[in-house]
Design an enzyme around this catalytic site. Structure first.
Site, mmCIF file in Angstrom:
data_model
loop_
_atom_site.group_PDB
_atom_site.id
_atom_site.type_symbol
_atom_site.label_atom_id
_atom_site.label_comp_id
_atom_site.label_asym_id
_atom_site.label_seq_id
_atom_site.Cartn_x
_atom_site.Cartn_y
_atom_site.Cartn_z
ATOM 1 C CG HIS A 323 42.610 43.199 39.801
ATOM 2 N ND1 HIS A 323 41.909 42.972 38.637
ATOM 3 C CD2 HIS A 323 43.769 43.795 39.418
ATOM 4 C CE1 HIS A 323 42.605 43.418 37.605
ATOM 5 N NE2 HIS A 323 43.739 43.904 38.040
ATOM 6 N N GLY A 324 41.303 40.685 43.587
ATOM 7 C CA GLY A 324 41.286 40.521 45.031
ATOM 8 C C GLY A 324 39.958 40.017 45.550
#
Length: 520
Positions: A323-324
């Protein structure tokens, strides 16, 4: 180009559909496929044309590797193909994060410049990694290059999912029915799209103004009090929910207009009564990818309880990193790994019990509440841009930063307000923001837990490729059974409802806001 933009809705979409069906009728299915590929590449290139070359190169590379793996299951070639894809993601998505941490640890000042993350790189790369693995296993068969290109680049699912599987999509691209204009598909698709647009522009963007200021203040070091912390965290919890739910619905609706049925990616996750159920409902295609290609590859539950829990934790940590590139995402993934381990341990404990308490509405409600709060705590780390900001919010939620209530409210509750102030509650300004925040949160909570989702509403007309339909599972909510019986039909009432949803969605397009999952 965004689904919730004027140029997409009134220019790109109608022109693309007209060209697609005209090409199919005039020159045949292959011409229609090429038309749709060109349209999808134009759609992707609208954001930044130079990254269009990256997408095309990725498609050509993976198609060639997949073909060779299909003819000869060479493990070294598979490792090369998967490594090349992961290296691409690592450079664009994690190079800056890795360099930042190296600079911190080694006390140096290395600089690799500003690397801009290409749109949707995680989605189209994971999709193709699955294709390579399945080619190696002999699951895939020979597909034409144009069909494969459309499988990767098909614009409804290109930017933020669902992460589609070749065995679900490529047969549909080969079907003659997909190239004939079908008014029933248009009606169903447009209805789903209208609901998704309403979720995004009216609900998600509507409550965003009550989430962003709280997290911005927390990240800047301002102490967040009890009600502001809970109000802001809940606001983001619902903003993300309706933002991603809205995108997922719009993607399904758009694909359906072209006669393509996409897999379900979002199935009322906030109705889940345990964290395992939450992940079977939230970003479903990513969960399936993580399960099939990471968790099972690590050994799954085949090597004992301890190894199973390790595999769960490792899978969720990788899911957080997907996700990041940031420690907050790692913490978020680690939290959900811990949640899953606790849940599996608890389910194993009560599995053989003879008590009927675990089938009661009271138990189900408590289980739902614990799950919801656990997810909300995770979203605090997911949303905050700094670790200090996330901890600031959590301290506020625990009451460590004090409790404030607007003056106007304290004055209206008379002696109760006076008593609250003697207990340490402090008066503050911002009564309108306080009231609006909590009215929005309560309103969206009721929508979330009471109303049926797209899958349930359109179940009878194959709204998605999935066949699940468990609408009455959380029956402890009042009126739930009645509301869950709402089904789409080809009627004037549904035409009016869809028209109103579309109109309200269009009326709020004065300020176009990106979908939150575009950054992943």
């Amino acid at each position: 180009m965004l689904f919730n933009s004027i140029e997409f809705i009134f220019l790109f979409l109608p022109i693309c559909m007209a060209l697609f069906f005209y090409a199919a009728r005039r020159w045949g299915n292959e011409a229609a496929i090429i038309t749709l590929i060109i349209s999808s590449l134009f759609f992707y290139g609208w954001w930044d044309p130079k990254y269009l070359l990256l997408l095309i190169a990725s498609i050509i590379f993976n198609y060639q590797i997949g073909r060779r793996l299909g003819k000869n299951a060479d493990k070294k070639l598979l490792i090369f193909g998967v490594s090349a894809n992961l290296t691409l993601i690592a450079y664009y998505k994690y190079a800056g994060f890795i360099m930042f941490n190296l600079n911190t640890i080694l006390a140096v000042d290395w600089d690799i410049g500003n690397i801009i993350l290409p749109l949707a790189i995680s989605f189209f790369t994971f999709q193709q990694i699955a294709y390579l693995v399945d080619s190696y296993k002999g699951i895939t068969r020979e597909y034409s290059f144009t069909h494969y290109t459309l499988f990767v680049s098909f614009f409804p699912q290109l930017i933020a999912g669902p992460i589609v599987h070749h065995k679900e999509m490529l047969p549909q691209f080969s079907s003659k029915e997909s190239y004939t204009l079908n008014l029933n598909h248009i009606k169903i698709g447009l209805s789903i799209f209208a609901i998704g647009l309403f979720k995004k522009t009216v609900l998600a963007d509507g409550i965003a103004v009550y989430a962003s200021p709280v997290f911005a203040a927390a990240d800047s070091g301002i102490a967040i009090d009890f009600f502001s912390a809970w109000g802001g965290s809940l606001a983001y919890t619902f903003q993300l929910y309706f933002d991603f739910s809205g995108y997922s619905d719009m993607a399904i609706g758009l694909a359906r207009m072209f006669g393509i049925i996409l897999p379900l990616n979002f199935y009322s996750p906030y109705k889940a009564a345990n964290i395992s159920e939450f992940w079977r409902r939230w970003h479903m295609t990513l969960s399936q990818f993580l399960r099939d290609y990471i968790y099972i590859a690590l050994g799954g539950n085949r090597k004992g309880k301890a190894r199973r829990y390790f595999n769960l934790g490792a899978t969720m940590l990788l899911g957080g990193l997907w996700h990041g590139a940031g420690w907050n995402f790692v913490i978020w993934g680690g939290l959900h790994g811990m949640y899953l381990i606790i849940n599996h341990s608890w389910q194993a404990t009560i599995k053989h019990t003879k008590s009927t308490i675990y089938q009661t509405k009271t138990y189900n409600f408590i289980a739902w509440l614990i799950t919801f709060i656990a997810v909300l705590i995770g979203w605090v780390f997911f949303r905050a841009t700094t670790l200090d900001g996330a901890l600031n919010i959590l301290n506020g939620m625990l009451g460590f930063n004090g409790v404030s209530i607007p003056n106007a409210i304290l004055a209206r509750i008379g002696s109760i307000g006076v008593a609250l102030q003697t207990l340490g509650v402090t008066p503050s300004n911002g009564g309108a923001v306080f009231v609006n925040t909590w009215l929005w949160n309560i309103f969206l909570l009721l929508i979330t837990v009471l109303l049926p989702n797209i899958q349930d509403i359109f179940y009878k007309v194959n709204g998605s490729l999935n066949k699940i339909n468990i609408a009455t599972k959380n029956s402890f909510w009042p009126f739930y059974a009645t509301l869950s019986s709402i089904k789409w039909s080809e009627s004037k009432l549904w035409a009016i409802a869809s028209g109103i949803s579309l109109a309200l969605g269009l009326l709020t397009l004065s300020q176009v806001i990106e979908f939150l999952y575009f950054q992943f």
